[in-house]
Design a protein around this motif. Structure first.
Motif, PDB file in Angstrom:
ATOM      1  N   PRO A 153      50.161  55.795  59.413  1.00 41.09           N
ATOM      2  CA  PRO A 153      49.597  56.822  58.542  1.00 41.09           C
ATOM      3  C   PRO A 153      50.436  57.041  57.276  1.00 41.09           C
ATOM      4  O   PRO A 153      51.654  57.201  57.353  1.00 41.09           O
ATOM      5  CB  PRO A 153      49.597  58.072  59.415  1.00 41.09           C
ATOM      6  N   THR A 154      49.754  56.995  56.115  1.00 34.38           N
ATOM      7  CA  THR A 154      50.425  57.157  54.830  1.00 34.38           C
ATOM      8  C   THR A 154      49.576  57.989  53.881  1.00 34.38           C
ATOM      9  O   THR A 154      48.359  58.111  54.050  1.00 34.38           O
ATOM     10  CB  THR A 154      50.681  55.793  54.138  1.00 34.38           C
ATOM     11  N   ALA A 155      50.244  58.537  52.883  1.00 32.38           N
ATOM     12  CA  ALA A 155      49.566  59.192  51.761  1.00 32.38           C
ATOM     13  C   ALA A 155      49.980  58.430  50.508  1.00 32.38           C
ATOM     14  O   ALA A 155      51.174  58.176  50.303  1.00 32.38           O
ATOM     15  CB  ALA A 155      49.973  60.651  51.664  1.00 32.38           C
ATOM     16  N   THR A 156      49.004  58.050  49.688  1.00 29.96           N
ATOM     17  CA  THR A 156      49.285  57.309  48.459  1.00 29.96           C
ATOM     18  C   THR A 156      48.633  58.026  47.293  1.00 29.96           C
ATOM     19  O   THR A 156      47.447  58.363  47.352  1.00 29.96           O
ATOM     20  CB  THR A 156      48.768  55.858  48.548  1.00 29.96           C
ATOM     21  N   LEU A 157      49.415  58.242  46.251  1.00 32.98           N
ATOM     22  CA  LEU A 157      48.908  58.858  45.034  1.00 32.98           C
ATOM     23  C   LEU A 157      48.690  57.770  43.998  1.00 32.98           C
ATOM     24  O   LEU A 157      49.597  56.971  43.728  1.00 32.98           O
ATOM     25  CB  LEU A 157      49.894  59.900  44.500  1.00 32.98           C
ATOM     26  N   TYR A 158      47.480  57.736  43.451  1.00 31.68           N
ATOM     27  CA  TYR A 158      47.118  56.777  42.416  1.00 31.68           C
ATOM     28  C   TYR A 158      46.887  57.525  41.112  1.00 31.68           C
ATOM     29  O   TYR A 158      46.415  58.667  41.113  1.00 31.68           O
ATOM     30  CB  TYR A 158      45.834  56.029  42.799  1.00 31.68           C
ATOM     31  N   GLY A 159      47.183  56.856  39.985  1.00 28.28           N
ATOM     32  CA  GLY A 159      46.958  57.461  38.678  1.00 28.28           C
ATOM     33  C   GLY A 159      46.837  56.392  37.616  1.00 28.28           C
ATOM     34  O   GLY A 159      46.721  55.198  37.917  1.00 28.28           O
ATOM     35  N   GLU A 160      46.877  56.832  36.354  1.00 34.68           N
ATOM     36  CA  GLU A 160      46.787  55.930  35.205  1.00 34.68           C
ATOM     37  C   GLU A 160      45.608  54.963  35.330  1.00 34.68           C
ATOM     38  O   GLU A 160      45.778  53.742  35.304  1.00 34.68           O
ATOM     39  CB  GLU A 160      48.103  55.171  35.016  1.00 34.68           C
ATOM     40  N   LYS A 173      55.035  57.751  53.947  1.00 36.53           N
ATOM     41  CA  LYS A 173      54.616  57.699  55.348  1.00 36.53           C
ATOM     42  C   LYS A 173      54.523  59.124  55.855  1.00 36.53           C
ATOM     43  O   LYS A 173      55.227  60.014  55.360  1.00 36.53           O
ATOM     44  CB  LYS A 173      55.631  56.912  56.177  1.00 36.53           C
ATOM     45  N   PHE A 174      53.639  59.365  56.823  1.00 36.81           N
ATOM     46  CA  PHE A 174      53.537  60.707  57.395  1.00 36.81           C
ATOM     47  C   PHE A 174      54.924  61.143  57.869  1.00 36.81           C
ATOM     48  O   PHE A 174      55.610  60.390  58.555  1.00 36.81           O
ATOM     49  CB  PHE A 174      52.557  60.740  58.557  1.00 36.81           C
ATOM     50  N   GLY A 175      55.299  62.345  57.486  1.00 37.63           N
ATOM     51  CA  GLY A 175      56.616  62.876  57.797  1.00 37.63           C
ATOM     52  C   GLY A 175      57.445  63.063  56.535  1.00 37.63           C
ATOM     53  O   GLY A 175      58.372  63.862  56.506  1.00 37.63           O
ATOM     54  N   ALA A 176      57.090  62.341  55.459  1.00 40.72           N
ATOM     55  CA  ALA A 176      57.798  62.446  54.180  1.00 40.72           C
ATOM     56  C   ALA A 176      56.986  63.321  53.220  1.00 40.72           C
ATOM     57  O   ALA A 176      55.904  63.797  53.560  1.00 40.72           O
ATOM     58  CB  ALA A 176      58.020  61.056  53.597  1.00 40.72           C
ATOM     59  N   THR A 177      57.507  63.502  52.020  1.00 39.80           N
ATOM     60  CA  THR A 177      56.795  64.294  51.015  1.00 39.80           C
ATOM     61  C   THR A 177      56.243  63.375  49.933  1.00 39.80           C
ATOM     62  O   THR A 177      56.746  62.266  49.719  1.00 39.80           O
ATOM     63  CB  THR A 177      57.714  65.344  50.352  1.00 39.80           C
ATOM     64  N   ILE A 178      55.207  63.856  49.256  1.00 42.46           N
ATOM     65  CA  ILE A 178      54.631  63.152  48.115  1.00 42.46           C
ATOM     66  C   ILE A 178      54.404  64.188  47.022  1.00 42.46           C
ATOM     67  O   ILE A 178      53.982  65.314  47.304  1.00 42.46           O
ATOM     68  CB  ILE A 178      53.339  62.390  48.501  1.00 42.46           C
ATOM     69  N   LYS A 179      54.735  63.810  45.778  1.00 44.54           N
ATOM     70  CA  LYS A 179      54.654  64.759  44.671  1.00 44.54           C
ATOM     71  C   LYS A 179      53.472  64.446  43.763  1.00 44.54           C
ATOM     72  O   LYS A 179      53.316  63.306  43.330  1.00 44.54           O
ATOM     73  CB  LYS A 179      55.945  64.744  43.860  1.00 44.54           C
ATOM     74  N   LEU A 180      52.684  65.461  43.488  1.00 41.91           N
ATOM     75  CA  LEU A 180      51.625  65.358  42.499  1.00 41.91           C
ATOM     76  C   LEU A 180      52.215  65.785  41.164  1.00 41.91           C
ATOM     77  O   LEU A 180      52.832  66.855  41.076  1.00 41.91           O
ATOM     78  CB  LEU A 180      50.451  66.274  42.853  1.00 41.91           C
ATOM     79  N   THR A 190      53.854  65.796  54.142  1.00 43.53           N
ATOM     80  CA  THR A 190      52.914  65.165  55.077  1.00 43.53           C
ATOM     81  C   THR A 190      53.297  65.379  56.527  1.00 43.53           C
ATOM     82  O   THR A 190      52.522  65.053  57.417  1.00 43.53           O
ATOM     83  CB  THR A 190      52.793  63.653  54.804  1.00 43.53           C
ATOM     84  N   SER A 191      54.491  65.954  56.784  1.00 38.71           N
ATOM     85  CA  SER A 191      54.845  66.241  58.175  1.00 38.71           C
ATOM     86  C   SER A 191      53.933  67.338  58.747  1.00 38.71           C
ATOM     87  O   SER A 191      53.856  67.513  59.950  1.00 38.71           O
ATOM     88  CB  SER A 191      56.314  66.658  58.307  1.00 38.71           C
ATOM     89  N   GLU A 192      53.224  68.052  57.863  1.00 39.13           N
ATOM     90  CA  GLU A 192      52.253  69.059  58.305  1.00 39.13           C
ATOM     91  C   GLU A 192      50.944  68.447  58.795  1.00 39.13           C
ATOM     92  O   GLU A 192      50.106  69.137  59.356  1.00 39.13           O
ATOM     93  CB  GLU A 192      51.915  70.024  57.162  1.00 39.13           C
ATOM     94  N   PHE A 193      50.737  67.150  58.539  1.00 35.54           N
ATOM     95  CA  PHE A 193      49.476  66.500  58.882  1.00 35.54           C
ATOM     96  C   PHE A 193      49.496  66.020  60.329  1.00 35.54           C
ATOM     97  O   PHE A 193      50.470  65.409  60.761  1.00 35.54           O
ATOM     98  CB  PHE A 193      49.211  65.290  57.993  1.00 35.54           C
TER      99      PHE A 193
END
Length: 196
Positions: A153-160, A173-180, A190-193
């Motif tokens: 499980p992962t979260a990926t932020l795409y842009g541009e 990866k789930f458990g880490a943070t991702i910044k918008l 993502t550890s809340e997921f």
């Protein structure tokens, strides 16, 4: 239960597809989208799927401007790709005067951020078809929360966005943070997921 596609005349125009999508009696609670010109009917998302969307939504409310909304069932149109998509979350300015002649959807270009949480049955759409449409519409940011990613499980932020392609900005990866980035400037933990 997996997604169901509805056959229709391949020569149908965008207007005909939208009319059919708007006027047909679809199963209650289902999610009905037009993906690359094909009407796709999916079951309502599972509880864990909704928990993830709700947690992201809760965080976003703390940073968005007062005149923006976070919508869970708002369809966004990308006519150039024959797409009528319903992301798990759409962040867009509220527009009571929206320059649209329908109440069923808005132009995708009005969105500032879209979020998709994959379901096992239709993860491919969230990974391939939908980001291409969102990028083509010029939506600045796309957050993909992929509970079923092959590497876990992962979260990926795409842009541009350029054409129908996004640049991956960051992956967690789930458990880490991702910044918008701006205009959100928000760290999502993502550890809340719940996992897959």
């Amino acid at each position: 239960m997996s997604a169901l596609t509805v056959s229709q005349d391949p020569e149908q125009s965008w207007d005909d597809l939208v009319r059919f999508w708007e006027e047909m009696e679809w199963p209650e609670g289902s999610k009905v989208e037009i993906i690359e010109g094909i009407i796709t009917v999916s079951p309502a998302p599972a509880y864990r799927h909704n928990l993830i969307a709700e947690r992201i939504q809760r965080r976003l409310y703390s940073v968005i401007p007062e005149d923006w909304g976070i919508f869970q069932t708002l369809a966004i149109a990308v006519p150039s790709r024959l797409d009528m998509l319903i992301p798990d979350l759409v962040v867009a300015p509220r527009r009571e005067d929206a320059d649209t002649d329908t109440d069923t959807h808005i132009p995708a270009a009005l969105a500032e951020l879209v979020v998709e949480v994959t379901s096992k049955s239709n993860a491919r759409h969230d990974r391939i078809s939908k980001p291409a449409a969102y990028a083509a519409a010029g939506i600045p940011l796309y957050l993909l929360v992929d509970r079923w990613a092959p590497e876990g499980p992962t979260a990926t932020l795409y842009g541009e966005p350029k054409g129908d392609v996004y640049r991956p900005l960051s992956t967690a990866k789930f458990g880490a943070t991702i910044k918008l980035p701006a205009p959100f400037d928000l760290v999502i933990d993502t550890s809340e997921f719940p996992g897959g």
